[in-house]
Design a protein around this motif. Structure first.
Motif, short mmCIF file in Angstrom:
data_model
loop_
_atom_site.label_atom_id
_atom_site.label_comp_id
_atom_site.label_asym_id
_atom_site.label_seq_id
_atom_site.Cartn_x
_atom_site.Cartn_y
_atom_site.Cartn_z
N GLU A 1 0.81 -1.33 -0.02
CA GLU A 1 -0.09 0.02 0.02
C GLU A 1 0.90 1.19 -0.01
OE1 GLU A 1 -2.89 -3.06 1.34
OE2 GLU A 1 -0.75 -2.62 1.52
N ASN A 2 1.95 1.24 0.80
CA ASN A 2 2.90 2.42 0.81
C ASN A 2 3.24 2.47 -0.81
OD1 ASN A 2 2.63 2.64 3.23
ND2 ASN A 2 4.40 1.55 3.88
N VAL A 3 3.55 1.43 -1.55
CA VAL A 3 4.11 1.84 -2.77
C VAL A 3 2.88 2.38 -3.68
CG1 VAL A 3 4.50 0.57 -5.00
CG2 VAL A 3 5.50 -0.13 -3.17
N VAL A 4 1.71 2.01 -3.42
CA VAL A 4 0.56 2.63 -4.24
C VAL A 4 0.48 3.98 -3.61
CG1 VAL A 4 -1.96 2.50 -4.54
CG2 VAL A 4 -0.59 0.52 -4.44
N ASP A 5 0.62 4.60 -2.38
CA ASP A 5 0.75 5.84 -2.08
C ASP A 5 1.65 6.55 -3.00
OD1 ASP A 5 -1.05 5.53 0.20
OD2 ASP A 5 0.65 5.16 1.55
N GLU A 6 2.77 6.17 -3.16
CA GLU A 6 3.69 7.01 -4.09
C GLU A 6 3.32 6.88 -5.65
OE1 GLU A 6 5.86 8.90 -2.51
OE2 GLU A 6 5.21 7.82 -0.60
N LEU B 1 -1.39 1.57 -14.42
CA LEU B 1 -0.34 1.17 -13.51
C LEU B 1 -0.63 0.26 -12.24
CD1 LEU B 1 2.60 1.89 -12.58
CD2 LEU B 1 2.09 3.96 -11.51
N ILE B 2 -0.16 -1.06 -12.36
CA ILE B 2 -0.63 -2.07 -11.82
C ILE B 2 0.49 -2.27 -10.61
CG2 ILE B 2 -1.45 -4.35 -11.55
CD1 ILE B 2 -2.37 -4.00 -14.57
N SER B 3 -0.19 -2.55 -9.21
CA SER B 3 0.68 -2.97 -8.19
C SER B 3 0.22 -4.39 -7.97
CB SER B 3 0.56 -2.22 -7.19
OG SER B 3 0.94 -2.75 -5.88
N SER B 4 1.14 -5.42 -8.13
CA SER B 4 0.56 -6.78 -8.05
C SER B 4 1.40 -7.55 -7.11
CB SER B 4 0.54 -7.52 -9.58
OG SER B 4 0.12 -8.73 -9.45
N HIS B 5 0.81 -8.09 -6.34
CA HIS B 5 1.24 -9.46 -5.62
C HIS B 5 0.67 -10.99 -5.48
CE1 HIS B 5 -1.46 -8.63 -2.09
NE2 HIS B 5 -1.12 -7.28 -2.39
N ALA B 6 -0.59 -10.73 -6.23
CA ALA B 6 -1.36 -11.91 -6.31
C ALA B 6 -1.74 -12.02 -7.99
CB ALA B 6 -2.38 -11.89 -5.65
N PHE B 7 -3.00 -11.27 -8.23
CA PHE B 7 -3.36 -11.46 -9.67
C PHE B 7 -3.66 -10.20 -10.23
CE2 PHE B 7 -4.42 -15.45 -7.53
CZ PHE B 7 -3.72 -16.33 -8.14
N ALA B 8 -3.49 -8.89 -9.70
CA ALA B 8 -3.81 -7.74 -10.12
C ALA B 8 -3.23 -7.45 -11.57
CB ALA B 8 -3.14 -6.59 -9.19
N HIS B 9 -2.17 -8.26 -11.93
CA HIS B 9 -1.66 -8.11 -13.32
C HIS B 9 -2.46 -8.89 -14.44
CE1 HIS B 9 -0.08 -11.76 -11.80
NE2 HIS B 9 -0.10 -12.31 -12.96
N HIS B 10 -3.41 -9.52 -14.05
CA HIS B 10 -4.29 -10.17 -14.91
C HIS B 10 -5.40 -8.82 -15.48
CE1 HIS B 10 -4.12 -14.47 -13.59
NE2 HIS B 10 -3.02 -13.86 -13.39
N ALA B 11 -5.38 -7.74 -14.77
CA ALA B 11 -6.48 -6.80 -15.09
C ALA B 11 -6.59 -6.40 -16.49
CB ALA B 11 -6.28 -5.36 -14.31
N GLY B 12 -7.50 -6.35 -17.11
CA GLY B 12 -8.13 -6.30 -18.45
C GLY B 12 -7.87 -7.20 -19.23
N GLY B 13 -7.33 -8.39 -18.93
CA GLY B 13 -7.05 -9.52 -19.99
C GLY B 13 -5.98 -9.40 -20.79
N ARG B 14 -6.27 -9.93 -22.11
CA ARG B 14 -5.38 -9.98 -23.11
C ARG B 14 -5.35 -8.40 -23.65
NH1 ARG B 14 -3.10 -13.29 -26.79
NH2 ARG B 14 -4.12 -15.02 -26.05
#
Length: 373
Positions: A17-22, A85-98
């Motif tokens: 969350e601190n990363v997302v703050d920045e 801009l995605i902050s991912s440690h689980a599956f958020a990098h899947h956002a938007g699909g292909r």
């Protein structure tokens, strides 16, 4: 440009969350989207939206929500954004699909590929029956989505290598923001303590080895106690968690005094850093914020070679990195670390790991593809 910042879920406290703050500070006009938010007032000035999971009991259990996360993220509509801009440690990098050819450019800052899938030996969640049953299918989907056209950054070289092994993607390294500037703005944190904390601080020995983290098994706080015994120094443990009783038993049996400080305030933790002879940090971490905080305040650290914590220690020359934790190496490492001159490490900490540096590197990373528009 209309930016969208995405994060897994938002809590009141947390390194990611601190990363997302920045990130939000770099892009003050960006909206923020997450699965659910438990800190609705955290991002004032930003429009924060949540997924359907936030309206269900699933938000109360990450384990229960996990099977629904990949599809939820893949179906998230990001088309209105100019960039994501995605902050991912689980599956958020899947956002938007292909990634469609005319879709927004996606930048993914990776804290780690999901450990319970890709490094279950480092995450107890990866050992439960449900996780083992779901893992093969989730790994296939996870790798496929990671190869859908995003641009990646990793929080450490250790994680960059895990991403390459797990997903088959390349990434540059941008270390996470550490509040170095704030830590170094106060000459003596002991002078900032409340009356209660000041009394507790006054009862501590003049020299001690510090172990600080959540009281859970993988943080290896037992190593701090053993280092104190080998070096003949008292030990202070700071934190809280389910391993408290076990650590108390080790403390009671130790050959040196071991003081356990539960749930220290930030000010007390910073004062403990400053007064400690050495921080022992034996956990295998993706990056490791605490070693940088300690070095920024002039305290040497002892870490293990596996994991991301060794990168900051070697870069700042502010501690000792051990390949093994046998008694001989631990004794030698603890004694050698305490003799280090920390002047250079303190001076270089902000430039290499501070928040201003993080903002600059994130802006440079995204600007290479977005341009100046």
């Amino acid at each position: 440009m209309a930016g969208l910042i995405i994060h897994e879920w938002i809590e009141r406290h947390g390194g990611s969350e601190n990363v997302v703050d920045e990130m939000a500070a770099v892009f003050p006009d960006a909206d923020i989207h997450c699965l659910w938010s438990n800190a609705p007032d955290r991002f004032a000035g930003h429009t924060v939206s949540e997924s359907w999971i936030a309206r269900t009991p699933l938000r109360k259990s990450k384990a229960a929500a996990l099977p629904f996360m990949p599809a939820t993220w893949a179906r998230t509509d990001v088309s209105a954004a100019d960039f994501v801009l995605i902050s991912s440690h689980a599956f958020a990098h899947h956002a938007g699909g292909r990634q469609p050819a005319d879709g927004p450019q996606r930048f993914v800052y990776v804290h780690t590929p999901a450990r319970y899938l890709w490094a279950p030996e480092l995450d107890v969640r990866g050992g439960n029956l449900a996780a083992r049953a779901l893992a093969p299918a989730l790994r296939r989907v996870d790798r496929k989505r990671a190869q859908d056209g995003a641009t990646f950054a990793a929080n450490s070289d250790y994680i960059r290598q895990r991403m390459e092994r797990s997903w088959g993607v390349e990434a540059e390294v941008i270390h996470p923001p550490v509040r170095v500037e704030y830590l170094q703005s106060v000459p003596s944190w002991a002078d900032r303590l409340s009356a209660e904390d000041a009394y507790l601080f006054s009862t501590l020995p003049s020299e001690y080895i510090l172990g600080a983290s959540r009281f859970v098994d993988y943080k290896r706080l037992d190593v701090a106690i053993r280092a104190g015994e080998l070096a003949g120094l008292p030990v202070v443990l700071a934190g809280a968690g389910p391993q408290h009783a076990e650590l108390q038993a080790l403390a009671d049996a130790a050959t040196v005094p071991v003081i356990i400080t539960t749930r220290p305030s930030d000010e007390l933790l910073f004062a403990l850093y400053q007064a400690a002879s050495l921080l022992v940090f034996a956990a295998v971490e993706d990056f490791g914020i605490m070693p940088v905080e300690a070095m920024a305040l002039g305290t040497p650290v002892l870490v293990v070679s596996e994991g991301g914590a060794s990168e900051s220690v070697l870069s700042l020359e502010g501690g000792i990195v051990l390949d093994t934790l046998n008694d001989d190496q631990l004794r030698r490492g603890a004694n050698s670390a305490r003799e280090l001159d920390m002047t250079r490490a303190q001076a270089a900490a902000a430039g290499q790991f501070g928040t201003a540096r993080f903002r600059q590197e994130v802006l440079a990373w995204t600007s290479r593809l977005l341009g100046d528009s």
